[in-house]
Design an enzyme around this catalytic site. Structure first.
Site, PDB file in Angstrom:
ATOM      1  N   HIS A 172       1.076  -1.168   0.026  1.00 15.10           N
ATOM      2  CA  HIS A 172      -0.032  -0.036   0.248  1.00 15.10           C
ATOM      3  C   HIS A 172       0.899   1.334   0.011  1.00 15.10           C
ATOM      4  CE1 HIS A 172      -3.496  -2.344   2.109  1.00 15.10           C
ATOM      5  NE2 HIS A 172      -3.991  -2.010   1.217  1.00 15.10           N
ATOM      6  N   CYS A 268      -1.823   2.700   9.152  1.00 13.74           N
ATOM      7  CA  CYS A 268      -2.905   1.939   8.887  1.00 13.74           C
ATOM      8  C   CYS A 268      -3.821   1.692   9.935  1.00 13.74           C
ATOM      9  CB  CYS A 268      -2.285   0.470   8.701  1.00 13.74           C
ATOM     10  SG  CYS A 268      -0.993   0.367   7.657  1.00 13.74           S
TER      11      CYS A 268
HETATM   12  N1  ARG Z   1      -3.326  -7.269   7.227  1.00 15.85           N
HETATM   13  C1  ARG Z   1      -3.747  -6.076   6.492  1.00 15.85           C
HETATM   14  C2  ARG Z   1      -3.844  -6.047   5.013  1.00 15.85           C
HETATM   15  O1  ARG Z   1      -2.947  -7.069   4.201  1.00 15.85           O
HETATM   16  C3  ARG Z   1      -2.710  -4.848   6.732  1.00 15.85           C
HETATM   17  C4  ARG Z   1      -3.446  -3.702   6.165  1.00 15.85           C
HETATM   18  C5  ARG Z   1      -2.600  -2.457   6.300  1.00 15.85           C
HETATM   19  N2  ARG Z   1      -3.057  -1.348   5.811  1.00 15.85           N
HETATM   20  C6  ARG Z   1      -2.515  -0.304   5.274  1.00 15.85           C
HETATM   21  N3  ARG Z   1      -3.409   0.868   5.184  1.00 15.85           N
HETATM   22  N4  ARG Z   1      -1.435  -0.347   4.895  1.00 15.85           N
HETATM   23  O2  ARG Z   1      -4.786  -5.742   4.399  1.00 15.85           O
END
Ligand code: ARG
Length: 278
Positions: A172, A268
């Site tokens: 992300h 996050c």
């Molecule tokens: N375990 C979550 C996923 O893989 C982590 C999300 C992290 N969120 C972020 N905004 N980077 O979706």
């Protein structure tokens, strides 16, 4: 600027009552299935909430059983003024969150735009407002598809700058890129392709770019919550903290080890709900 005259930002968080790692949808989760210390996760999350609450108002989303990643409210959607685009997740494991997130935005008065079924987009995890100019840095490559970018630009009435993510650990954009107050940018250059780096360099002057190295990036230093001069993050090296301090930023380190096991950290775990248009 008179800090006291400003109204406080509102930040959405969701308590980790049902947080777990029981599948792997990013490289950080692989091998960490079943390895969470849930009590510690709650303690860490509470410390983060209490720290951020010193400088912003915290709004809480109710956690729900069987939605372990709901804690990562950055992925609820992206907010721009009174508009919201709720996420349409790429991994099927997170799709059960979608009706709940959409309803949350509706119940809280947002004008909601829904993505077509064949276009993935993961909210503020992949769409970040610049803090100096009126554009949205928007990632693609892993968890958001570039087809979503034109829709975002159209619906939100904002310029979208497309950034290609190239390192699967930084899946992300908010894991390796953090626009900061005053038009600064903290980022890990290793996370992007050449063209995207050129876009970054053409928009952010050299003296406002704060590049982090691989070690800081792996500690999720770029996954920071920034409110005015305050930065809340898991860990930053002394060198990075010194460089940030030179630009007037105060770093608050909050241990978030349990969330790193899921591939997430401070940013996050939050969604800024106050994003004025323009
Ligand atoms: N375990 C979550 C996923 O893989 C982590 C999300 C992290 N969120 C972020 N905004 N980077 O979706």
């Amino acid at each position: 600027m008179n800090r006291h005259a400003r109204s406080r930002h509102r930040i959405l968080m969701c308590p980790p009552d049902f947080f777990s790692v029981d599948h792997a949808i990013n490289p950080w989760m692989a091998g960490n299935e079943g390895k969470l210390d849930q009590r510690l996760a709650m303690e860490q999350w509470t410390r983060l909430r209490d720290a951020v609450a010193q400088v912003a108002d915290i709004e809480l989303m109710d956690p729900l059983p069987d939605l372990p990643d709901l804690v990562f409210t950055a992925n609820a959607g992206v907010v721009y003024g009174n508009k919201a685009v709720p996420s349409h997740f790429m991994p099927k494991e997170r799709r059960p969150e979608e009706p709940y997130l959409e309803q949350w935005f509706i119940d809280h008065g947002f004008e909601v735009y829904g993505l077509p079924d064949d276009i993935g987009f993961e909210g503020a995890g992949d769409c970040l407002r610049d803090r100096g100019g009126p554009w949205l840095w928007t990632g693609y490559g892993f968890r958001t598809e570039i087809e979503a970018h034109a829709l975002l630009a159209d619906w939100l009435g904002a310029e979208v700058v497309s950034i290609k993510l190239t390192d699967s650990r930084f899946y992300h954009i908010d894991t390796c890129f953090c626009p900061l107050a005053g038009g600064y940018l903290m980022y890990f250059p290793g996370g992007f392709d050449r063209q995207s780096l050129q876009k970054i360099e053409s928009r952010i002057p050299a003296d406002k770019r704060i590049a982090v190295d691989g070690a800081d990036a792996a500690n999720f230093a770029c996954n920071a919550i920034n409110i005015d001069e305050h930065l809340f993050l898991h860990r930053a090296s002394e060198d990075l903290r010194n460089r940030l301090a030179k630009h007037g930023f105060v770093v608050h380190e909050i241990e978030l080890s349990e969330f790193l096991k899921s591939g997430g950290s401070a940013k996050c775990l939050s969604l800024r709900l106050t994003e004025p248009v323009g």
